[in-house]
Motif scaffolding. Sequence first.
Motif, PDB file in Angstrom:
ATOM      1  N   ALA A  13       0.821  -1.258  -0.024  1.00  0.00           N
ATOM      2  CA  ALA A  13      -0.025   0.025  -0.064  1.00  0.00           C
ATOM      3  C   ALA A  13       0.800   1.264   0.031  1.00  0.00           C
ATOM      4  CB  ALA A  13      -0.844   0.000   1.029  1.00  0.00           C
ATOM      5  N   GLY A  14       1.925   1.150   0.348  1.00  0.00           N
ATOM      6  CA  GLY A  14       3.035   2.572   0.435  1.00  0.00           C
ATOM      7  C   GLY A  14       3.180   3.118  -0.920  1.00  0.00           C
ATOM      8  N   LYS A  15       4.030   4.378  -0.706  1.00  0.00           N
ATOM      9  CA  LYS A  15       4.472   4.984  -1.703  1.00  0.00           C
ATOM     10  C   LYS A  15       5.468   4.388  -2.537  1.00  0.00           C
ATOM     11  CE  LYS A  15       5.969   9.752  -2.620  1.00  0.00           C
ATOM     12  NZ  LYS A  15       7.070   9.295  -3.694  1.00  0.00           N
ATOM     13  N   LYS A  16       5.295   4.332  -3.857  1.00  0.00           N
ATOM     14  CA  LYS A  16       6.657   3.476  -4.380  1.00  0.00           C
ATOM     15  C   LYS A  16       7.448   5.117  -5.101  1.00  0.00           C
ATOM     16  CE  LYS A  16       4.789  -0.615  -4.754  1.00  0.00           C
ATOM     17  NZ  LYS A  16       5.126  -1.305  -3.359  1.00  0.00           N
ATOM     18  N   ALA A  17       8.521   5.118  -4.750  1.00  0.00           N
ATOM     19  CA  ALA A  17       9.433   6.151  -5.190  1.00  0.00           C
ATOM     20  C   ALA A  17       9.667   5.917  -7.012  1.00  0.00           C
ATOM     21  CB  ALA A  17      10.715   6.152  -4.561  1.00  0.00           C
ATOM     22  N   PRO A  20       3.937   9.507  -7.656  1.00  0.00           N
ATOM     23  CA  PRO A  20       3.197  10.164  -6.540  1.00  0.00           C
ATOM     24  C   PRO A  20       2.622   9.512  -5.406  1.00  0.00           C
ATOM     25  CG  PRO A  20       1.863   9.601  -8.450  1.00  0.00           C
ATOM     26  CD  PRO A  20       3.298   8.988  -8.649  1.00  0.00           C
ATOM     27  N   SER A  21       2.405  10.207  -4.254  1.00  0.00           N
ATOM     28  CA  SER A  21       1.778   9.541  -2.993  1.00  0.00           C
ATOM     29  C   SER A  21       0.549   9.022  -3.342  1.00  0.00           C
ATOM     30  CB  SER A  21       1.879  10.306  -1.780  1.00  0.00           C
ATOM     31  OG  SER A  21       0.773  11.367  -2.278  1.00  0.00           O
ATOM     32  N   THR A  22       0.133   7.653  -2.733  1.00  0.00           N
ATOM     33  CA  THR A  22      -1.178   7.114  -3.068  1.00  0.00           C
ATOM     34  C   THR A  22      -2.241   7.949  -2.380  1.00  0.00           C
ATOM     35  OG1 THR A  22      -0.841   5.946  -1.128  1.00  0.00           O
ATOM     36  CG2 THR A  22       0.130   4.927  -2.999  1.00  0.00           C
ATOM     37  N   SER A  23      -3.388   7.659  -3.040  1.00  0.00           N
ATOM     38  CA  SER A  23      -4.599   8.290  -2.439  1.00  0.00           C
ATOM     39  C   SER A  23      -5.346   7.144  -1.702  1.00  0.00           C
ATOM     40  CB  SER A  23      -5.397   9.092  -3.493  1.00  0.00           C
ATOM     41  OG  SER A  23      -5.929   7.881  -4.310  1.00  0.00           O
ATOM     42  N   PHE A  24      -5.062   6.129  -1.499  1.00  0.00           N
ATOM     43  CA  PHE A  24      -5.723   5.114  -0.593  1.00  0.00           C
ATOM     44  C   PHE A  24      -4.802   4.664   0.529  1.00  0.00           C
ATOM     45  CE2 PHE A  24      -3.361   3.102  -4.121  1.00  0.00           C
ATOM     46  CZ  PHE A  24      -2.684   2.028  -3.396  1.00  0.00           C
ATOM     47  N   THR A  25      -5.267   3.768   1.466  1.00  0.00           N
ATOM     48  CA  THR A  25      -4.536   3.553   2.494  1.00  0.00           C
ATOM     49  C   THR A  25      -4.464   2.019   2.664  1.00  0.00           C
ATOM     50  OG1 THR A  25      -6.473   3.324   3.831  1.00  0.00           O
ATOM     51  CG2 THR A  25      -5.321   5.371   3.810  1.00  0.00           C
ATOM     52  N   ILE A  26      -3.730   1.432   3.967  1.00  0.00           N
ATOM     53  CA  ILE A  26      -3.801  -0.139   3.876  1.00  0.00           C
ATOM     54  C   ILE A  26      -5.238  -0.717   4.022  1.00  0.00           C
ATOM     55  CG2 ILE A  26      -3.187  -1.986   5.549  1.00  0.00           C
ATOM     56  CD1 ILE A  26      -0.472  -0.328   5.728  1.00  0.00           C
ATOM     57  N   PHE A  27      -6.031   0.051   4.585  1.00  0.00           N
ATOM     58  CA  PHE A  27      -7.494  -0.051   4.854  1.00  0.00           C
ATOM     59  C   PHE A  27      -8.168  -0.456   3.434  1.00  0.00           C
ATOM     60  CE2 PHE A  27     -11.980   1.026   4.367  1.00  0.00           C
ATOM     61  CZ  PHE A  27     -12.591   0.095   4.980  1.00  0.00           C
ATOM     62  N   HIS A  28      -8.071   0.260   2.368  1.00  0.00           N
ATOM     63  CA  HIS A  28      -8.465  -0.056   0.954  1.00  0.00           C
ATOM     64  C   HIS A  28      -7.968  -1.459   0.621  1.00  0.00           C
ATOM     65  CE1 HIS A  28      -9.138   4.541   1.504  1.00  0.00           C
ATOM     66  NE2 HIS A  28     -10.427   4.135   1.078  1.00  0.00           N
ATOM     67  N   VAL A  29      -6.652  -1.672   0.857  1.00  0.00           N
ATOM     68  CA  VAL A  29      -6.173  -3.046   0.499  1.00  0.00           C
ATOM     69  C   VAL A  29      -6.855  -4.184   1.223  1.00  0.00           C
ATOM     70  CG1 VAL A  29      -3.984  -4.208   0.216  1.00  0.00           C
ATOM     71  CG2 VAL A  29      -4.049  -1.914  -0.330  1.00  0.00           C
ATOM     72  N   PHE A  30      -6.980  -4.069   2.650  1.00  0.00           N
ATOM     73  CA  PHE A  30      -7.483  -4.953   3.331  1.00  0.00           C
ATOM     74  C   PHE A  30      -8.950  -5.132   2.943  1.00  0.00           C
ATOM     75  CE2 PHE A  30     -10.441  -5.134   6.827  1.00  0.00           C
ATOM     76  CZ  PHE A  30     -10.423  -6.287   7.420  1.00  0.00           C
ATOM     77  N   TYR A  31      -9.688  -4.171   2.755  1.00  0.00           N
ATOM     78  CA  TYR A  31     -11.016  -4.205   2.342  1.00  0.00           C
ATOM     79  C   TYR A  31     -11.455  -4.871   1.006  1.00  0.00           C
ATOM     80  CZ  TYR A  31     -16.093  -2.703   2.530  1.00  0.00           C
ATOM     81  OH  TYR A  31     -17.623  -2.872   2.396  1.00  0.00           O
ATOM     82  N   ALA A  32     -10.548  -4.536  -0.129  1.00  0.00           N
ATOM     83  CA  ALA A  32     -10.500  -5.163  -1.385  1.00  0.00           C
ATOM     84  C   ALA A  32     -10.238  -6.708  -1.173  1.00  0.00           C
ATOM     85  CB  ALA A  32      -9.386  -4.449  -2.102  1.00  0.00           C
ATOM     86  N   LEU A  33      -9.256  -6.997  -0.270  1.00  0.00           N
ATOM     87  CA  LEU A  33      -9.060  -8.288  -0.136  1.00  0.00           C
ATOM     88  C   LEU A  33     -10.297  -9.314   0.483  1.00  0.00           C
ATOM     89  CD1 LEU A  33      -5.343  -8.438   1.114  1.00  0.00           C
ATOM     90  CD2 LEU A  33      -6.147  -9.222  -1.161  1.00  0.00           C
ATOM     91  N   GLU A  34     -10.684  -8.716   1.385  1.00  0.00           N
ATOM     92  CA  GLU A  34     -12.085  -9.025   2.344  1.00  0.00           C
ATOM     93  C   GLU A  34     -13.198  -9.271   1.272  1.00  0.00           C
ATOM     94  OE1 GLU A  34     -14.398  -8.070   6.204  1.00  0.00           O
ATOM     95  OE2 GLU A  34     -14.219  -6.296   5.064  1.00  0.00           O
ATOM     96  N   LEU A  35     -13.489  -8.341   0.448  1.00  0.00           N
ATOM     97  CA  LEU A  35     -14.460  -8.307  -0.651  1.00  0.00           C
ATOM     98  C   LEU A  35     -14.298  -9.506  -1.614  1.00  0.00           C
ATOM     99  CD1 LEU A  35     -15.022  -4.585  -1.144  1.00  0.00           C
ATOM    100  CD2 LEU A  35     -16.804  -6.042  -0.326  1.00  0.00           C
ATOM    101  N   MET A  36     -13.051  -9.540  -1.953  1.00  0.00           N
ATOM    102  CA  MET A  36     -12.842 -10.731  -3.013  1.00  0.00           C
ATOM    103  C   MET A  36     -12.779 -11.918  -2.571  1.00  0.00           C
ATOM    104  SD  MET A  36      -9.749  -8.737  -5.369  1.00  0.00           S
ATOM    105  CE  MET A  36      -9.840  -7.069  -5.360  1.00  0.00           C
TER     106      MET A  36
END
Length: 208
Positions: A13-17, A20-36
């Motif tokens: 979920a972190g910024k990849k040098a 640009p910085s991401t507009s989402f957080t670890i929560f969004h990744v967690f919730y995406a996994l939960e839904l899938m």
Amino acid sequence: MVASLKKFMQQVAGKKAPGPSTSFTIFHVFYALELMAQKPLGRNKLAEKLNVGDGAVRTIISRLRDADLIETSKEGCNLTKKGTEIWKQFEEIFPKRIEIPHSELAASEFNFAFLVKNSGQKVGSGIDQRDAAIIAGARKALVIVYKNGHLIIESVSDCIEQKYPKAANQILQELTPQDNDVVIIAGAESTLKAKRGAFAASWSLIQV
């Protein structure tokens, strides 16, 4: 296992040098996994559920695919074997995640609770968890530890069952905590914000 999961998710979920910085957080990744984990999901439906824009959902899908957590098909995005294993780790740490009806302890319009396994010793005053929930969009958060057969809120009550019997009974029945488990309840003006706050507070208990 817990620390390595946190490190791995921070990388996903972190910024990849140097981008640009991401507009989402670890929560969004967690919730995406939960839904899938429940069923395959298309990009538009995922964006709607996560309440993110098209650019953010594309990046989330791309990150998950690069990490070999999901694969895409006509049906939508599916968890891979690795994705399923990562999700199982989340389920072991946060086995119960539920919306909680209004009560004396959950007084917001929308309330969401997470059960965090075997983390009572990490709570302290609970201020760090409450702060994490509020930064994530919750209006308030409660940090409850189950210890010696009682629900405890630091500096409020060492036996919630006596003070708030109805609310305590609801927590015990719905979340079935065991000794040293933590219950986080976050309240907000929407279910998604309450869930995001509860996740952030719970995630702050996971130490790298």
